[in-house]
Motif scaffolding. Structure first.
Motif, mmCIF file in Angstrom:
data_model
loop_
_atom_site.group_PDB
_atom_site.id
_atom_site.type_symbol
_atom_site.label_atom_id
_atom_site.label_comp_id
_atom_site.label_asym_id
_atom_site.label_seq_id
_atom_site.Cartn_x
_atom_site.Cartn_y
_atom_site.Cartn_z
ATOM 1 N N LYS A 173 0.975 6.935 -20.020
ATOM 2 C CA LYS A 173 0.635 8.347 -19.828
ATOM 3 C C LYS A 173 1.114 8.793 -18.448
ATOM 4 C CE LYS A 173 -3.162 11.574 -19.870
ATOM 5 N NZ LYS A 173 -3.912 11.902 -18.707
ATOM 6 N N LYS A 174 1.845 9.882 -18.428
ATOM 7 C CA LYS A 174 2.365 10.424 -17.176
ATOM 8 C C LYS A 174 1.423 11.521 -16.680
ATOM 9 C CE LYS A 174 7.115 9.603 -18.514
ATOM 10 N NZ LYS A 174 8.426 10.203 -18.738
ATOM 11 N N ASP A 175 0.654 11.208 -15.661
ATOM 12 C CA ASP A 175 -0.250 12.203 -15.092
ATOM 13 C C ASP A 175 0.293 12.627 -13.726
ATOM 14 O OD1 ASP A 175 -2.294 13.860 -14.331
ATOM 15 O OD2 ASP A 175 -3.883 12.506 -14.984
ATOM 16 N N ASN A 176 1.321 13.480 -13.772
ATOM 17 C CA ASN A 176 1.970 13.939 -12.549
ATOM 18 C C ASN A 176 1.000 14.662 -11.626
ATOM 19 O OD1 ASN A 176 4.691 13.066 -13.135
ATOM 20 N ND2 ASN A 176 4.672 14.624 -14.730
ATOM 21 N N GLU A 222 1.000 0.442 -1.254
ATOM 22 C CA GLU A 222 0.379 -0.782 -1.774
ATOM 23 C C GLU A 222 -0.750 -0.439 -2.741
ATOM 24 O OE1 GLU A 222 -0.223 -5.100 -1.860
ATOM 25 O OE2 GLU A 222 1.461 -3.807 -1.329
ATOM 26 N N ASP A 223 -1.566 0.541 -2.377
ATOM 27 C CA ASP A 223 -2.682 0.939 -3.247
ATOM 28 C C ASP A 223 -2.175 1.441 -4.596
ATOM 29 O OD1 ASP A 223 -4.401 0.250 -1.175
ATOM 30 O OD2 ASP A 223 -4.752 2.328 -0.551
ATOM 31 N N LEU A 224 -1.077 2.188 -4.578
ATOM 32 C CA LEU A 224 -0.517 2.692 -5.839
ATOM 33 C C LEU A 224 0.050 1.555 -6.686
ATOM 34 C CD1 LEU A 224 1.249 5.988 -4.696
ATOM 35 C CD2 LEU A 224 -0.953 5.746 -5.874
ATOM 36 N N ILE A 225 0.720 0.618 -6.054
ATOM 37 C CA ILE A 225 1.277 -0.511 -6.807
ATOM 38 C C ILE A 225 0.160 -1.370 -7.391
ATOM 39 C CG2 ILE A 225 2.524 -2.701 -6.525
ATOM 40 C CD1 ILE A 225 4.496 -1.244 -4.785
ATOM 41 N N ARG A 226 -0.955 -1.454 -6.701
ATOM 42 C CA ARG A 226 -2.088 -2.261 -7.171
ATOM 43 C C ARG A 226 -2.978 -1.498 -8.165
ATOM 44 N NH1 ARG A 226 -3.356 -6.901 -4.905
ATOM 45 N NH2 ARG A 226 -2.214 -7.585 -3.083
ATOM 46 N N SER A 227 -2.698 -0.226 -8.349
ATOM 47 C CA SER A 227 -3.550 0.569 -9.231
ATOM 48 C C SER A 227 -3.434 0.070 -10.676
ATOM 49 C CB SER A 227 -3.176 2.050 -9.142
ATOM 50 O OG SER A 227 -2.360 2.453 -10.188
ATOM 51 N N ASP A 228 -4.410 0.450 -11.471
ATOM 52 C CA ASP A 228 -4.396 0.092 -12.894
ATOM 53 C C ASP A 228 -3.523 1.040 -13.709
ATOM 54 O OD1 ASP A 228 -6.158 -2.006 -12.449
ATOM 55 O OD2 ASP A 228 -7.922 -0.758 -12.790
ATOM 56 N N ASP A 229 -2.950 2.030 -13.053
ATOM 57 C CA ASP A 229 -2.160 3.050 -13.733
ATOM 58 C C ASP A 229 -0.679 2.651 -13.709
ATOM 59 O OD1 ASP A 229 -0.710 5.312 -14.496
ATOM 60 O OD2 ASP A 229 -2.097 6.688 -13.505
ATOM 61 N N PRO A 230 -0.125 2.271 -14.865
ATOM 62 C CA PRO A 230 1.281 1.859 -14.897
ATOM 63 C C PRO A 230 2.239 2.963 -14.459
ATOM 64 C CG PRO A 230 0.273 1.630 -17.093
ATOM 65 C CD PRO A 230 -0.767 2.163 -16.165
ATOM 66 N N TYR A 231 1.843 4.229 -14.669
ATOM 67 C CA TYR A 231 2.722 5.322 -14.242
ATOM 68 C C TYR A 231 2.820 5.371 -12.721
ATOM 69 C CZ TYR A 231 4.897 9.881 -13.759
ATOM 70 O OH TYR A 231 5.749 10.892 -13.417
ATOM 71 N N GLU A 232 1.706 5.205 -12.031
ATOM 72 C CA GLU A 232 1.729 5.178 -10.560
ATOM 73 C C GLU A 232 2.601 4.033 -10.067
ATOM 74 O OE1 GLU A 232 -2.262 5.169 -8.974
ATOM 75 O OE2 GLU A 232 -2.673 7.181 -9.763
#
Length: 128
Positions: A2-5, A69-79
Motif C-alpha cells: 500500500k502506497k501511503d504518500n 534508519e527509522d524508515l528502513i526499520r519501519s514495518d511499512d514496506p512502502y517506507e
C-alpha cells in the motif's frame, strides 16, 4: 504494498519542518500531500541532505540519518522502498565523496552495501 504518500510526506514534514516551503513548491502543482513520496524524497529531501553535507551541519546530518534508519526499520514496506529507491541507491553512487557511510546506521548501512554491490543478473546493455 500500500502506497501511503500522504502519511510518509507528513512524517517528513513533521521531522523537518524547514522543508515545508520547498515541499509546497514541488507538490502543490501535483497532488499536494498525496504527491508520490519517491518524487518528494528525491526532489525535496535529497537536495536538503546534500546541502547539510555542504554546510557541515553535523547535528542535522545525524538527525537525517536517524530518520532514514527509522524508515528502513519501519514495518511499512512502502517506507522502506521509498528510502531505498530515492536515497540509498543514490548514496551508493556518491558515498565516498561525501563520507555518507560515516552516518549510516546498521539497517541503512546494510541496505547501502546491498545497493553498492548490486549487479544485474543479465547484461542489459545489449537489449534494444
Amino acid at each position: 504494498m500500500k502506497k501511503d504518500n500522504k502519511k510518509l510526506n507528513l512524517k517528513l514534514l513533521k521531522q523537518f519542518p524547514e522543508l515545508e516551503k520547498k515541499f509546497h513548491e514541488e507538490a502543490d502543482w501535483q497532488d499536494g500531500l498525496d504527491t508520490g513520496s519517491i518524487v518528494i524524497f528525491e526532489d525535496v529531501f535529497k537536495p536538503y541532505i546534500y546541502q547539510c553535507f555542504d554546510n557541515h551541519n553535523e547535528d542535522k546530518l545525524k538527525m537525517i540519518f536517524q530518520f532514514i534508519e527509522d524508515l528502513i526499520r519501519s514495518d511499512d514496506p512502502y517506507e522502506q522502498n521509498v528510502v531505498g529507491v530515492a536515497l540509498i541507491e543514490d548514496f551508493a553512487l556518491c558515498a565516498d565523496k561525501l563520507q555518507i557511510k560515516k552516518y549510516l546506521l546498521p539497517k541503512s548501512l546494510k541496505s547501502y552495501n546491498e545497493s553498492k554491490n548490486w549487479k544485474p543478473k543479465k547484461d542489459t546493455t545489449k537489449i534494444r
